[in-house]
Write a protein that holds these residues in place. Structure first.
Motif, PDB file in Angstrom:
ATOM      1  N   LEU A  33       2.899  -8.126  11.969  1.00 52.95           N
ATOM      2  CA  LEU A  33       2.089  -7.111  11.450  1.00 52.95           C
ATOM      3  C   LEU A  33       1.906  -5.729  12.144  1.00 52.95           C
ATOM      4  O   LEU A  33       1.389  -4.745  11.513  1.00 52.95           O
ATOM      5  N   LEU A  34       2.029  -5.956  13.407  1.00 50.68           N
ATOM      6  CA  LEU A  34       1.871  -4.750  14.228  1.00 50.68           C
ATOM      7  C   LEU A  34       3.118  -3.949  14.387  1.00 50.68           C
ATOM      8  O   LEU A  34       2.917  -3.021  15.098  1.00 50.68           O
ATOM      9  N   GLY A  79       3.434 -13.866  13.001  1.00 53.85           N
ATOM     10  CA  GLY A  79       3.101 -13.356  11.756  1.00 53.85           C
ATOM     11  C   GLY A  79       2.158 -12.010  12.354  1.00 53.85           C
ATOM     12  O   GLY A  79       2.503 -11.034  11.829  1.00 53.85           O
ATOM     13  N   ALA A  80       1.250 -12.240  13.103  1.00 52.40           N
ATOM     14  CA  ALA A  80       0.276 -11.372  13.590  1.00 52.40           C
ATOM     15  C   ALA A  80       0.964 -10.314  14.221  1.00 52.40           C
ATOM     16  O   ALA A  80       0.929  -9.097  14.236  1.00 52.40           O
ATOM     17  N   LEU A 109       2.064  -3.410   3.921  1.00 49.44           N
ATOM     18  CA  LEU A 109       1.901  -4.410   2.984  1.00 49.44           C
ATOM     19  C   LEU A 109       0.579  -4.467   2.094  1.00 49.44           C
ATOM     20  O   LEU A 109       0.512  -4.922   1.207  1.00 49.44           O
ATOM     21  N   LEU A 110      -0.281  -4.112   3.059  1.00 48.69           N
ATOM     22  CA  LEU A 110      -1.838  -4.374   2.459  1.00 48.69           C
ATOM     23  C   LEU A 110      -2.675  -3.063   1.895  1.00 48.69           C
ATOM     24  O   LEU A 110      -3.778  -3.194   1.580  1.00 48.69           O
ATOM     25  N   GLY A 162       1.590  -4.314   8.837  1.00 46.29           N
ATOM     26  CA  GLY A 162       0.160  -4.854   8.008  1.00 46.29           C
ATOM     27  C   GLY A 162      -0.341  -4.037   6.939  1.00 46.29           C
ATOM     28  O   GLY A 162      -0.693  -4.198   5.818  1.00 46.29           O
ATOM     29  N   TYR A 163      -0.641  -2.581   7.559  1.00 44.77           N
ATOM     30  CA  TYR A 163      -0.798  -1.573   6.535  1.00 44.77           C
ATOM     31  C   TYR A 163      -0.129  -1.412   5.555  1.00 44.77           C
ATOM     32  O   TYR A 163      -0.408  -1.195   4.269  1.00 44.77           O
TER      33      TYR A 163
END
Length: 447
Positions: A194-195, A190-191, A433-434, A430-431
């Motif tokens: 996100l990248l 998952g990490a 989505l968040l 990640g950016y």
């Protein structure tokens, strides 16, 4: 000397064997608890039977004899939840226990409910497997059972415990729980996801407009008398679009025409008297100025009359709402009535809400999905953006963007609505989505 013990009643053995068969045939823990609470009554008549499951804190009620599904908000069950916690603390021995108000000495609130709902005593039969208590069967009796009763039921209780443990393991196997290694691997994947760089996008409502559209407004104050074209009608330069009511202006022109005639007559009479009367010479200048004023007023009204007929400034399509919305409506000078748009130069008018705004480069790509043609998207690029966001007709504060349409599509008709997808630069997943949650958090916390 050998003591001959009496053999058990064959009918009792048959009944115990039938109860074991029912326990072995139970497919769920609820079915097993229902059999334990109801099928034992022919062998040992009781007031009520309660089946509890051992939980993390105390007992959890599974079944009450005579009830398929007890009502959770009844006063009895509300009190029984408190009583079960006390009973879990009181039952510490692995064997059966006979509890009464005298030897158990429950708290005052438990004792009051006991006196109201329960008989003299409780016969508690714990069920264990691998030195772990699984649950307990509580029988409400008036008198303690004979010692040989438990000897007769001991095999049945062991069967219940065996079936309970098997059904519990089956239920736990149905619930998949990942191991620590699997959790760690999932977190690492998952990490890593996100990248991953992705294209930042935003969705916004849009419609097709013309890049060459001229506003047609009211030239004077008045009332619209007639709309001479239909919505989306092709027009040529000089085509009459609408006309204003001329009644007031024509009446004013007639009055001014008579005033001009009177002023000319007074000026002519004063000119004739000026040969004999020196005083009339001083009035000539005043009368001449008054006549010129009346002529100027008449010319102004006549000019307004010529402007009551509004013509198309250029060739294109007349874009406006229903003509019935304008007939008889008072308008002021400069009020917008319609547009004359060139359908050969379509463009996208996008309303990008402030909450969805993203960083857009010059000439950012845009894809428009029309509601009428969802399978035929239109491609284009951003031409211009508004510097300041303003509230639209729906009250949403948004930026106004104008984008081109690259290809010549027949379905790119003026006035069609759809959803535009704008493409920004590449950012991490990640950016992507968040971004909005982080913006909301910063606005709420001020951090």
């Amino acid at each position: 000397m050998t003591v001959n013990r009496p053999l058990p009643d064959p009918q009792l053995l048959l009944q115990l064997d039938a109860l074991r068969d029912k326990a072995m045939a139970a497919e769920t823990l609820g079915a097993l608890a229902f059999s334990m609470a109801n099928d034992l009554y022919p062998l040992l008549p009781f007031h009520q039977a309660l089946v509890f499951e051992q939980g993390k804190v105390g007992f959890e009620l599974l079944c009450v004899s005579g009830l398929a599904k007890p009502s959770e908000d009844s006063p009895y069950l509300v009190w029984l939840k408190r009583a079960s916690r006390w009973l879990a603390e009181r039952l510490t021995e692995p064997g059966p226990a006979w509890l009464t108000l005298t030897n158990a000495q429950p708290p005052e609130d438990i004792a009051e409910g006991w006196s109201e709902w329960w008989p003299t005593g409780l016969w508690c039969l714990p069920l264990h497997a691998n030195a772990k208590r699984l649950g307990v069967l509580v029988l409400l009796l008036e008198h303690p059972p004979a010692p040989q009763v438990f000897q007769q039921l001991d095999g049945l209780v062991r069967t219940w415990a065996y079936c309970w443990a098997a059904l519990t393991r089956r239920r736990q196997r149905g619930r998949w729980r990942p191991s620590r290694r699997q959790l760690l691997l999932t977190l690492l994947i998952g990490a890593g996801l996100l990248l991953v760089p992705v294209r930042q996008t935003a969705l916004a409502p849009a419609q097709i407009v013309s890049r060459q559209a001229q506003i047609v407004s009211s030239p004077i104050d008045g009332v619209i008398a007639q709309v001479l074209v239909r919505p989306n009608q092709p027009v040529e330069a000089g085509t009459p679009l609408f006309s204003l009511d001329e009644t007031t202006l024509r009446s004013r022109a007639e009055v001014l025409g008579k005033e001009v005639a009177v002023a000319d007559a007074e000026l002519q009479a004063a000119s004739q008297r000026a040969f004999d009367n020196p005083q009339s010479k001083s009035e000539l200048t005043l009368l001449q100025g008054r006549a010129q004023q009346r002529r100027a007023e008449l010319a102004a009204v006549q000019a307004q009359l010529r402007r009551t007929q509004v013509l198309a400034p250029a060739a294109g399509v007349a874009v406006f709402s229903d003509p019935n919305d304008w007939l008889g409506k008072p308008v002021s000078t400069g009020e917008r009535i319609m547009h004359v748009a060139d359908p050969a130069q379509p463009a996208m008018l996008i309303q990008l809400a402030v909450a969805d705004a993203i960083a857009l480069d010059a000439g950012a790509e845009v894809t428009l999905f029309l509601t009428a043609y969802p399978l035929n998207p239109l491609k284009g690029r951003v031409l211009e953006t508004s510097y300041q966001a303003r509230p639209g007709d729906d009250g949403v504060v948004a930026y106004r963007l104008l984008a081109s349409i690259d290809q010549q599509a027949e379905h790119a008709r003026l006035g069609l609505h759809g959803t535009a997808k704008l493409y920004g630069g590449r950012v991490m997943l990640g950016y992507y989505l968040l971004r909005r949650p982080l913006a909301t958090l910063r606005a709420w916390s001020g951090w």
